[in-house]
Design a protein around this motif. Sequence first.
Motif, PDB file in Angstrom:
ATOM      1  N   ASP A  21      31.079  44.979  40.115  1.00 49.66           N
ATOM      2  CA  ASP A  21      31.462  44.361  38.690  1.00 49.66           C
ATOM      3  C   ASP A  21      31.816  42.983  38.572  1.00 49.66           C
ATOM      4  O   ASP A  21      32.785  42.493  38.386  1.00 49.66           O
ATOM      5  CB  ASP A  21      33.060  45.083  38.494  1.00 49.66           C
ATOM      6  CG  ASP A  21      32.863  46.747  38.257  1.00 49.66           C
ATOM      7  OD1 ASP A  21      31.731  47.192  37.691  1.00 49.66           O
ATOM      8  OD2 ASP A  21      33.764  47.217  38.565  1.00 49.66           O
ATOM      9  N   GLY A  22      30.874  42.302  39.294  1.00 52.05           N
ATOM     10  CA  GLY A  22      30.632  40.736  39.203  1.00 52.05           C
ATOM     11  C   GLY A  22      31.969  39.904  40.160  1.00 52.05           C
ATOM     12  O   GLY A  22      31.715  38.621  40.146  1.00 52.05           O
ATOM     13  N   LYS A  23      32.587  40.641  40.990  1.00 56.68           N
ATOM     14  CA  LYS A  23      33.364  40.143  42.043  1.00 56.68           C
ATOM     15  C   LYS A  23      32.887  40.641  43.265  1.00 56.68           C
ATOM     16  O   LYS A  23      32.725  41.612  43.593  1.00 56.68           O
ATOM     17  CB  LYS A  23      34.839  40.468  41.572  1.00 56.68           C
ATOM     18  CG  LYS A  23      35.331  39.854  39.989  1.00 56.68           C
ATOM     19  CD  LYS A  23      36.675  40.317  39.745  1.00 56.68           C
ATOM     20  CE  LYS A  23      36.950  39.583  38.536  1.00 56.68           C
ATOM     21  NZ  LYS A  23      37.715  40.213  37.663  1.00 56.68           N
ATOM     22  N   ILE A  24      33.622  39.693  44.125  1.00 59.61           N
ATOM     23  CA  ILE A  24      33.477  39.948  45.610  1.00 59.61           C
ATOM     24  C   ILE A  24      34.405  40.938  46.002  1.00 59.61           C
ATOM     25  O   ILE A  24      35.785  40.682  45.870  1.00 59.61           O
ATOM     26  CB  ILE A  24      33.548  38.966  46.655  1.00 59.61           C
ATOM     27  CG1 ILE A  24      32.531  37.755  46.154  1.00 59.61           C
ATOM     28  CG2 ILE A  24      33.787  39.113  48.282  1.00 59.61           C
ATOM     29  CD1 ILE A  24      31.110  38.179  46.771  1.00 59.61           C
ATOM     30  N   ALA A  25      34.117  42.246  46.509  1.00 61.70           N
ATOM     31  CA  ALA A  25      34.964  43.226  46.733  1.00 61.70           C
ATOM     32  C   ALA A  25      35.694  43.211  48.216  1.00 61.70           C
ATOM     33  O   ALA A  25      36.816  43.544  48.288  1.00 61.70           O
ATOM     34  CB  ALA A  25      34.141  44.489  46.672  1.00 61.70           C
ATOM     35  N   SER A  54      31.306  31.613  57.895  1.00 63.16           N
ATOM     36  CA  SER A  54      31.350  31.779  56.453  1.00 63.16           C
ATOM     37  C   SER A  54      30.242  32.086  55.766  1.00 63.16           C
ATOM     38  O   SER A  54      29.196  32.000  56.414  1.00 63.16           O
ATOM     39  CB  SER A  54      32.094  30.617  55.752  1.00 63.16           C
ATOM     40  OG  SER A  54      31.232  29.493  55.713  1.00 63.16           O
ATOM     41  N   LEU A  55      30.480  32.801  54.578  1.00 60.00           N
ATOM     42  CA  LEU A  55      29.307  33.349  53.690  1.00 60.00           C
ATOM     43  C   LEU A  55      29.542  32.998  52.204  1.00 60.00           C
ATOM     44  O   LEU A  55      30.709  32.552  52.101  1.00 60.00           O
ATOM     45  CB  LEU A  55      29.317  34.712  53.830  1.00 60.00           C
ATOM     46  CG  LEU A  55      28.983  35.309  55.184  1.00 60.00           C
ATOM     47  CD1 LEU A  55      28.892  36.993  55.205  1.00 60.00           C
ATOM     48  CD2 LEU A  55      27.400  35.156  55.277  1.00 60.00           C
ATOM     49  N   PRO A  56      28.676  32.809  51.447  1.00 58.48           N
ATOM     50  CA  PRO A  56      28.793  32.565  49.902  1.00 58.48           C
ATOM     51  C   PRO A  56      29.817  33.380  49.266  1.00 58.48           C
ATOM     52  O   PRO A  56      30.145  34.604  49.847  1.00 58.48           O
ATOM     53  CB  PRO A  56      27.295  32.791  49.461  1.00 58.48           C
ATOM     54  CG  PRO A  56      26.433  32.657  50.766  1.00 58.48           C
ATOM     55  CD  PRO A  56      27.109  33.291  52.024  1.00 58.48           C
ATOM     56  N   LEU A  57      30.627  32.559  48.567  1.00 60.31           N
ATOM     57  CA  LEU A  57      31.794  32.972  47.720  1.00 60.31           C
ATOM     58  C   LEU A  57      32.816  33.850  48.552  1.00 60.31           C
ATOM     59  O   LEU A  57      33.471  34.289  48.106  1.00 60.31           O
ATOM     60  CB  LEU A  57      31.139  34.050  46.653  1.00 60.31           C
ATOM     61  CG  LEU A  57      30.041  33.683  45.872  1.00 60.31           C
ATOM     62  CD1 LEU A  57      29.343  34.721  45.007  1.00 60.31           C
ATOM     63  CD2 LEU A  57      30.326  32.221  45.135  1.00 60.31           C
ATOM     64  N   GLY A  58      32.964  33.274  49.961  1.00 59.72           N
ATOM     65  CA  GLY A  58      33.794  33.937  50.695  1.00 59.72           C
ATOM     66  C   GLY A  58      33.637  35.407  51.173  1.00 59.72           C
ATOM     67  O   GLY A  58      34.580  35.892  51.837  1.00 59.72           O
ATOM     68  N   ALA A  59      32.409  35.783  50.891  1.00 56.29           N
ATOM     69  CA  ALA A  59      32.032  37.349  51.202  1.00 56.29           C
ATOM     70  C   ALA A  59      32.377  37.605  52.826  1.00 56.29           C
ATOM     71  O   ALA A  59      31.978  36.751  53.390  1.00 56.29           O
ATOM     72  CB  ALA A  59      30.691  37.542  50.837  1.00 56.29           C
ATOM     73  N   ALA A  60      32.750  38.863  53.087  1.00 59.59           N
ATOM     74  CA  ALA A  60      32.952  39.057  54.554  1.00 59.59           C
ATOM     75  C   ALA A  60      31.863  39.499  55.133  1.00 59.59           C
ATOM     76  O   ALA A  60      31.535  39.354  56.168  1.00 59.59           O
ATOM     77  CB  ALA A  60      33.898  40.338  54.649  1.00 59.59           C
ATOM     78  N   VAL A  61      30.786  39.917  54.354  1.00 57.68           N
ATOM     79  CA  VAL A  61      29.392  40.568  54.778  1.00 57.68           C
ATOM     80  C   VAL A  61      28.262  40.190  53.664  1.00 57.68           C
ATOM     81  O   VAL A  61      28.562  39.994  52.484  1.00 57.68           O
ATOM     82  CB  VAL A  61      29.406  41.822  54.952  1.00 57.68           C
ATOM     83  CG1 VAL A  61      28.106  42.560  55.532  1.00 57.68           C
ATOM     84  CG2 VAL A  61      30.615  42.435  55.986  1.00 57.68           C
ATOM     85  N   GLU A  62      26.857  39.765  54.263  1.00 59.95           N
ATOM     86  CA  GLU A  62      25.850  39.579  53.589  1.00 59.95           C
ATOM     87  C   GLU A  62      24.706  40.375  54.228  1.00 59.95           C
ATOM     88  O   GLU A  62      24.872  40.079  55.351  1.00 59.95           O
ATOM     89  CB  GLU A  62      25.523  38.164  53.528  1.00 59.95           C
ATOM     90  CG  GLU A  62      24.367  37.924  52.430  1.00 59.95           C
ATOM     91  CD  GLU A  62      23.983  36.455  52.271  1.00 59.95           C
ATOM     92  OE1 GLU A  62      23.008  36.260  51.634  1.00 59.95           O
ATOM     93  OE2 GLU A  62      24.963  35.719  52.475  1.00 59.95           O
ATOM     94  N   ILE A  63      23.985  41.131  53.606  1.00 58.50           N
ATOM     95  CA  ILE A  63      22.907  41.848  54.174  1.00 58.50           C
ATOM     96  C   ILE A  63      21.527  41.636  53.546  1.00 58.50           C
ATOM     97  O   ILE A  63      21.680  41.737  51.987  1.00 58.50           O
ATOM     98  CB  ILE A  63      23.135  43.280  54.396  1.00 58.50           C
ATOM     99  CG1 ILE A  63      24.526  43.344  55.247  1.00 58.50           C
ATOM    100  CG2 ILE A  63      21.838  44.107  54.941  1.00 58.50           C
ATOM    101  CD1 ILE A  63      24.946  44.860  55.377  1.00 58.50           C
ATOM    102  N   ASP A  64      20.316  41.552  54.218  1.00 57.29           N
ATOM    103  CA  ASP A  64      19.220  41.347  53.356  1.00 57.29           C
ATOM    104  C   ASP A  64      18.258  42.546  53.895  1.00 57.29           C
ATOM    105  O   ASP A  64      18.631  43.027  54.932  1.00 57.29           O
ATOM    106  CB  ASP A  64      18.443  39.894  53.270  1.00 57.29           C
ATOM    107  CG  ASP A  64      17.970  39.655  54.757  1.00 57.29           C
ATOM    108  OD1 ASP A  64      17.884  40.479  55.450  1.00 57.29           O
ATOM    109  OD2 ASP A  64      18.166  38.310  55.166  1.00 57.29           O
TER     110      ASP A  64
END
Length: 156
Positions: free
Chosen positions: A46-50, A138-148
């Motif tokens: 919903d548009g926010k980092i969970a 660190s990751l964008p917007l403070g996210a804990a995880v990013e996956i491509d």
Amino acid sequence: MTDTIAQRLAAKGIELPVGPRPVANYVPAILSGNLLFVSGQVPFVDGKIAVAGQLGAGVTVAEGQRAAEICAINILAQAKAALGDLERIEQALRLTGFVASVPDFTDQPAVVNGASNLLAEILGERGRHTRSAVGVVSLPLGAAVEIDAIFAVKAS
């Protein structure tokens, strides 16, 4: 197991969101020949980092796995937007998981399993893939995880 990807998603109670919009100068996915490249997805709901923060500094492995699962859901949403039909996916080829973590945290593979397990459940054998799980500060917007992801796809 149910027959289609849509049925498997529904059986798990997953409704694919509209794929999150890019937060910088890139596109969410590119189809080149029979390969679909999906840009890194963070755990947007919903548009926010969970799930934000670092593993080993307040974020648990279970929370990290949930973040990775959300990333996989967003990857599927981007794939659907690019392909029109997830049944065009022939094979998940590669996931690269980035896990925001403190220097002594070493369970990045367990965290990224959240995405790997979801893709295997939803795509079946087509969801089995190669993978890297990397710790980062660190990751964008403070996210804990990013996956491509990279998928092999059928022609339309």
